[in-house]
Write a protein that holds these residues in place. Structure first.
Motif, PDB file in Angstrom:
ATOM      1  N   LEU A  73       0.823  -1.200   0.000  1.00 13.04           N
ATOM      2  CA  LEU A  73       0.000   0.000   0.000  1.00 13.04           C
ATOM      3  C   LEU A  73       0.863   1.259   0.000  1.00 13.04           C
ATOM      4  N   ALA A  74       1.951   1.237   0.763  1.00 11.72           N
ATOM      5  CA  ALA A  74       2.844   2.397   0.785  1.00 11.72           C
ATOM      6  C   ALA A  74       3.432   2.660  -0.596  1.00 11.72           C
ATOM      7  N   LEU A  75       3.828   1.599  -1.287  1.00 11.23           N
ATOM      8  CA  LEU A  75       4.386   1.743  -2.635  1.00 11.23           C
ATOM      9  C   LEU A  75       3.314   2.202  -3.626  1.00 11.23           C
ATOM     10  N   THR A  76       2.117   1.617  -3.489  1.00  8.11           N
ATOM     11  CA  THR A  76       1.036   1.936  -4.426  1.00  8.11           C
ATOM     12  C   THR A  76       0.619   3.397  -4.323  1.00  8.11           C
ATOM     13  N   TYR A  77       0.304   3.825  -3.099  1.00 10.56           N
ATOM     14  CA  TYR A  77      -0.227   5.179  -2.927  1.00 10.56           C
ATOM     15  C   TYR A  77       0.858   6.233  -2.856  1.00 10.56           C
ATOM     16  N   GLY A  78       2.005   5.891  -2.304  1.00  7.13           N
ATOM     17  CA  GLY A  78       3.068   6.873  -2.234  1.00  7.13           C
ATOM     18  C   GLY A  78       3.729   7.116  -3.572  1.00  7.13           C
ATOM     19  N   PHE A  79       3.871   6.056  -4.360  1.00  4.15           N
ATOM     20  CA  PHE A  79       4.638   6.164  -5.598  1.00  4.15           C
ATOM     21  C   PHE A  79       3.777   6.041  -6.863  1.00  4.15           C
ATOM     22  N   VAL A  80       3.182   4.853  -7.091  1.00  2.44           N
ATOM     23  CA  VAL A  80       2.501   4.590  -8.367  1.00  2.44           C
ATOM     24  C   VAL A  80       1.293   5.506  -8.566  1.00  2.44           C
ATOM     25  N   TYR A  81       0.397   5.566  -7.585  1.00  2.00           N
ATOM     26  CA  TYR A  81      -0.805   6.377  -7.758  1.00  2.00           C
ATOM     27  C   TYR A  81      -0.502   7.858  -7.854  1.00  2.00           C
ATOM     28  N   ASN A  82       0.517   8.309  -7.145  1.00  3.34           N
ATOM     29  CA  ASN A  82       0.864   9.721  -7.256  1.00  3.34           C
ATOM     30  C   ASN A  82       1.488  10.042  -8.605  1.00  3.34           C
ATOM     31  N   ALA A  83       2.186   9.076  -9.183  1.00  2.00           N
ATOM     32  CA  ALA A  83       2.696   9.267 -10.542  1.00  2.00           C
ATOM     33  C   ALA A  83       1.533   9.382 -11.529  1.00  2.00           C
ATOM     34  N   ILE A  84       0.472   8.617 -11.296  1.00  2.00           N
ATOM     35  CA  ILE A  84      -0.707   8.680 -12.161  1.00  2.00           C
ATOM     36  C   ILE A  84      -1.357  10.060 -12.087  1.00  2.00           C
ATOM     37  N   GLN A  85      -1.430  10.612 -10.880  1.00  3.73           N
ATOM     38  CA  GLN A  85      -2.049  11.933 -10.734  1.00  3.73           C
ATOM     39  C   GLN A  85      -1.296  12.985 -11.552  1.00  3.73           C
ATOM     40  N   THR A  86       0.020  13.018 -11.410  1.00  9.95           N
ATOM     41  CA  THR A  86       0.808  14.004 -12.157  1.00  9.95           C
ATOM     42  C   THR A  86       0.711  13.751 -13.655  1.00  9.95           C
ATOM     43  N   ASN A  87       0.707  12.472 -14.032  1.00 10.18           N
ATOM     44  CA  ASN A  87       0.598  12.103 -15.437  1.00 10.18           C
ATOM     45  C   ASN A  87      -0.675  12.669 -16.045  1.00 10.18           C
ATOM     46  N   SER A  88      -1.777  12.578 -15.314  1.00  3.43           N
ATOM     47  CA  SER A  88      -3.050  13.067 -15.828  1.00  3.43           C
ATOM     48  C   SER A  88      -3.100  14.597 -15.845  1.00  3.43           C
ATOM     49  N   ILE A  89      -2.461  15.231 -14.870  1.00  7.15           N
ATOM     50  CA  ILE A  89      -2.388  16.696 -14.892  1.00  7.15           C
ATOM     51  C   ILE A  89      -1.641  17.167 -16.130  1.00  7.15           C
ATOM     52  N   VAL A  90      -0.515  16.520 -16.418  1.00  7.20           N
ATOM     53  CA  VAL A  90       0.275  16.873 -17.595  1.00  7.20           C
ATOM     54  C   VAL A  90      -0.536  16.667 -18.873  1.00  7.20           C
ATOM     55  N   GLU A  91      -1.270  15.538 -18.936  1.00 11.21           N
ATOM     56  CA  GLU A  91      -2.089  15.256 -20.118  1.00 11.21           C
ATOM     57  C   GLU A  91      -3.153  16.334 -20.310  1.00 11.21           C
ATOM     58  N   ALA A  92      -3.792  16.749 -19.203  1.00  8.97           N
ATOM     59  CA  ALA A  92      -4.845  17.753 -19.288  1.00  8.97           C
ATOM     60  C   ALA A  92      -4.285  19.126 -19.670  1.00  8.97           C
ATOM     61  N   VAL A  93      -3.191  19.524 -19.025  1.00 10.09           N
ATOM     62  CA  VAL A  93      -2.574  20.818 -19.333  1.00 10.09           C
ATOM     63  C   VAL A  93      -2.086  20.847 -20.779  1.00 10.09           C
ATOM     64  N   GLY A  94      -1.474  19.742 -21.198  1.00  9.88           N
ATOM     65  CA  GLY A  94      -0.993  19.664 -22.587  1.00  9.88           C
ATOM     66  C   GLY A  94      -2.127  19.763 -23.587  1.00  9.88           C
ATOM     67  N   GLY A  95      -3.247  19.071 -23.272  1.00  8.46           N
ATOM     68  CA  GLY A  95      -4.398  19.131 -24.170  1.00  8.46           C
ATOM     69  C   GLY A  95      -5.015  20.514 -24.218  1.00  8.46           C
ATOM     70  N   SER A  96      -5.013  21.192 -23.079  1.00  7.43           N
ATOM     71  CA  SER A  96      -5.601  22.524 -23.012  1.00  7.43           C
ATOM     72  C   SER A  96      -4.769  23.556 -23.766  1.00  7.43           C
ATOM     73  N   LEU A  97      -3.447  23.410 -23.660  1.00  9.44           N
ATOM     74  CA  LEU A  97      -2.545  24.372 -24.295  1.00  9.44           C
ATOM     75  C   LEU A  97      -2.054  23.934 -25.667  1.00  9.44           C
ATOM     76  N   GLY A  98      -2.384  22.711 -26.060  1.00  6.92           N
ATOM     77  CA  GLY A  98      -1.881  22.191 -27.327  1.00  6.92           C
ATOM     78  C   GLY A  98      -0.375  22.044 -27.321  1.00  6.92           C
ATOM     79  N   ASN A  99       0.175  21.628 -26.188  1.00 10.17           N
ATOM     80  CA  ASN A  99       1.627  21.555 -26.028  1.00 10.17           C
ATOM     81  C   ASN A  99       1.970  20.352 -25.155  1.00 10.17           C
ATOM     82  N   ASP A 100       2.758  19.428 -25.675  1.00  8.45           N
ATOM     83  CA  ASP A 100       3.167  18.276 -24.880  1.00  8.45           C
ATOM     84  C   ASP A 100       4.694  18.183 -24.767  1.00  8.45           C
ATOM     85  N   SER A 101       5.350  19.337 -24.775  1.00  7.04           N
ATOM     86  CA  SER A 101       6.805  19.376 -24.725  1.00  7.04           C
ATOM     87  C   SER A 101       7.319  18.969 -23.348  1.00  7.04           C
TER      88      SER A 101
END
Length: 503
Positions: A163-191
């Motif tokens: 659970l520590a590995l899942t929520y501390g590492f993997v799931y938090n990586a997913i959150q940032t990944n989705s933020i980047v995807e959303a920001v990139g889609g909004s700005l038309g920029n995935d650099s």
């Protein structure tokens, strides 16, 4: 990267998720039958419990909640909701639909309703076997009921590590990944420059909060989650109203696709079932053993009250917030089901932009940023609770916090399919271990529910202390000495005396 994704999702998840759906359904039905479907029957009590706070002062004049320790039922609800309400609701639902078709939504609903009973049992058990540290904070969760209720210390250690590995590492990586995807889609920029900027911002905000302790975490989530989730729900309601004539057809499409009454662009019933279950578990976490870590910290007079609160959290997450995303996607332009180019948050953004205009994509970005960030906070807290179970070392905790921030940054640059596949692997593993533990402990939750109901029938506010069920072993708390329990007992005595005097 494609090879890694194929191995994780095809080989590992193919095996794990051939088992997990049946575990979830079987456990939910088993607990539902044994509790006479408490997840439906006591729905009004759930709303009452989530709003309950200790009131008044003890004999020395101190506030009850301050003396009692812990946090309110609502704050515990928002911590668990913070880990639930986030990318799983906006990106995860869209991903499930894009791969498994509209039928995936139906199976998400079913998992929430059936899994509500499982969520009730695991959180009630967490309350029963919680412990209190020297600072007055409560700790509990699967590791504690595995150890104290079953004597399964080695299994508890394995679960805590996962659970520590899942929520501390993997799931938090997913959150940032989705933020980047959303920001990139909004700005038309995935650099990479954009990804790096997002990573630094999220990591900086995360560090500022997680080094502040549970009180700061609770204070942050109880503001962010209701406000942002509320804004998203209002947008979804507006979309439904504007497209009300298409809603009956959409509901029919969801149900018929799930039950195999017709094929929809090649999305098979099996794909809808599996991906509906995957995204449903990721989002509402019923039976996964995560929410009980937050449930155990709550200030309540009876363990069952927090079990009811956490069941309500499952409904709020899936039946309300996830449904909003599903409606936005399915009321939007037609999509090709399968692994296409548009997935996750980008699919929700494009659908909303088509429905309400370009501002919709930016609104999704704004809301997703805060919901995903609150998920990072909530995820960290759940992970921290299990690290604390494993060790009391402050050095270890500091290293863990730094590693969490590192994975927040890593998630910005990861592949969307690979990151989600890793999340599915960890979620499935946790669910299997947790359900194996709570099945033999189910009888304890049933006894607590019976005790709770008996007091409700008597017309008193239910309160529990361990003398009521002396056969329960290793119950550290609930000895009746805390101010909240004492106050409830005193109120009950007064009520009975008044009844006797009026008789």
């Amino acid at each position: 990267m494609d090879t890694a994704f194929s191995f994780v999702d095809g080989t590992i998840n193919g095996f794990i998720w051939g088992i997990v759906p049946w575990f979830l359904v079987a456990a939910g039905l088993y607990f539902g039958l044994r509790t006479l479907f408490v997840q439906v029957r006591l729905l009004p009590s759930m709303f009452k419990a989530v709003a309950e706070t200790p009131k008044g002062k003890d004999r020395e004049g101190r506030d009850l909640d301050a003396e009692y320790g812990g946090i309110s039922a609502f704050k515990a609800f928002t911590i668990s909701a913070a880990s639930r309400v986030g990318t799983g609701n906006i990106a995860g639902v869209a991903l499930a639909i894009s791969i498994g078709g509209p039928g995936a939504v139906f199976w998400m609903w079913m998992l929430a309703i059936i899994g509500g009973a499982t969520a009730f049992v695991e959180s009630t058990l967490a309350q029963l076997w919680k412990t209190k540290d020297e600072d007055g904070n409560y700790h509990g969760g699967p590791a504690y009921y595995m150890t104290r209720g079953l004597g399964w210390r080695p299994v508890a250690v394995v679960f805590s590590v996962f659970l520590a590995l899942t929520y501390g590492f993997v799931y938090n990586a997913i959150q940032t990944n989705s933020i980047v995807e959303a920001v990139g889609g909004s700005l038309g920029n995935d650099s990479n420059a954009l990804k790096g900027t997002v990573a630094v911002v999220v990591a900086g905000l995360t560090a500022a909060i997680i080094f502040g302790g549970v009180t700061r975490i609770a204070s942050a989530t109880q503001v962010i989650v209701p406000f942002m989730a509320g804004a998203y729900i209002l947008i979804g309601i507006a979309v439904v109203i504007l497209n009300i004539e298409e809603v009956p057809g959409m509901i029919s499409l969801i149900v018929s696709s799930a039950l195999g009454l017709r094929e929809v662009l090649g999305a098979t019933v099996a794909m809808a079932f599996i991906h509906g279950m995957r995204r449903g578990l990721f989002s509402n976490e019923a039976g996964m053993g995560s929410a009980p870590n937050a449930a155990a910290t709550a200030t309540v007079s009876h363990p069952v009250k927090q079990g009811l609160v956490q069941t309500l959290g499952v409904y709020f997450d899936t039946l309300l917030v996830c449904s909003i995303t599903a409606f936005i996607v399915l009321l939007g332009p037609p999509i090709t089901y399968g692994l296409g180019d548009i997935q996750g948050a980008a699919l929700t953004q494009s659908a909303l932009a088509d429905l309400v205009g370009a501002w919709g994509a930016h609104a999704i970005t704004f809301i997703l940023f805060f919901l995903a960030f609150s998920s990072v906070i909530g995820n960290y807290y759940l992970a921290q609770a299990n690290v604390e179970y494993l060790t009391g070392s402050k050095t270890v905790m500091t290293v863990f916090r730094v590693a969490v921030i590192g994975f927040v940054i890593f998630g910005a640059f990861g592949s969307v399919p690979l990151v989600w596949a890793l999340g599915d692997t960890m979620a499935g593993t946790l669910a299997i271990i947790n359900i194996i533990a709570i099945i033999p402990l189910g009888g304890v939750a049933i006894k607590l529910l019976k005790n709770f109901n008996e007091q409700r029938v008597q017309g008193v506010d239910p309160v529990f202390h361990r003398d009521m069920l002396p056969e329960l072993k290793n119950v550290e708390f609930w000895d009746g000495s805390d101010p909240v329990t004492r106050r409830s007992i005193e109120d009950r005595v007064t009520l009975r005396q008044n009844r006797d005097n009026n008789a």
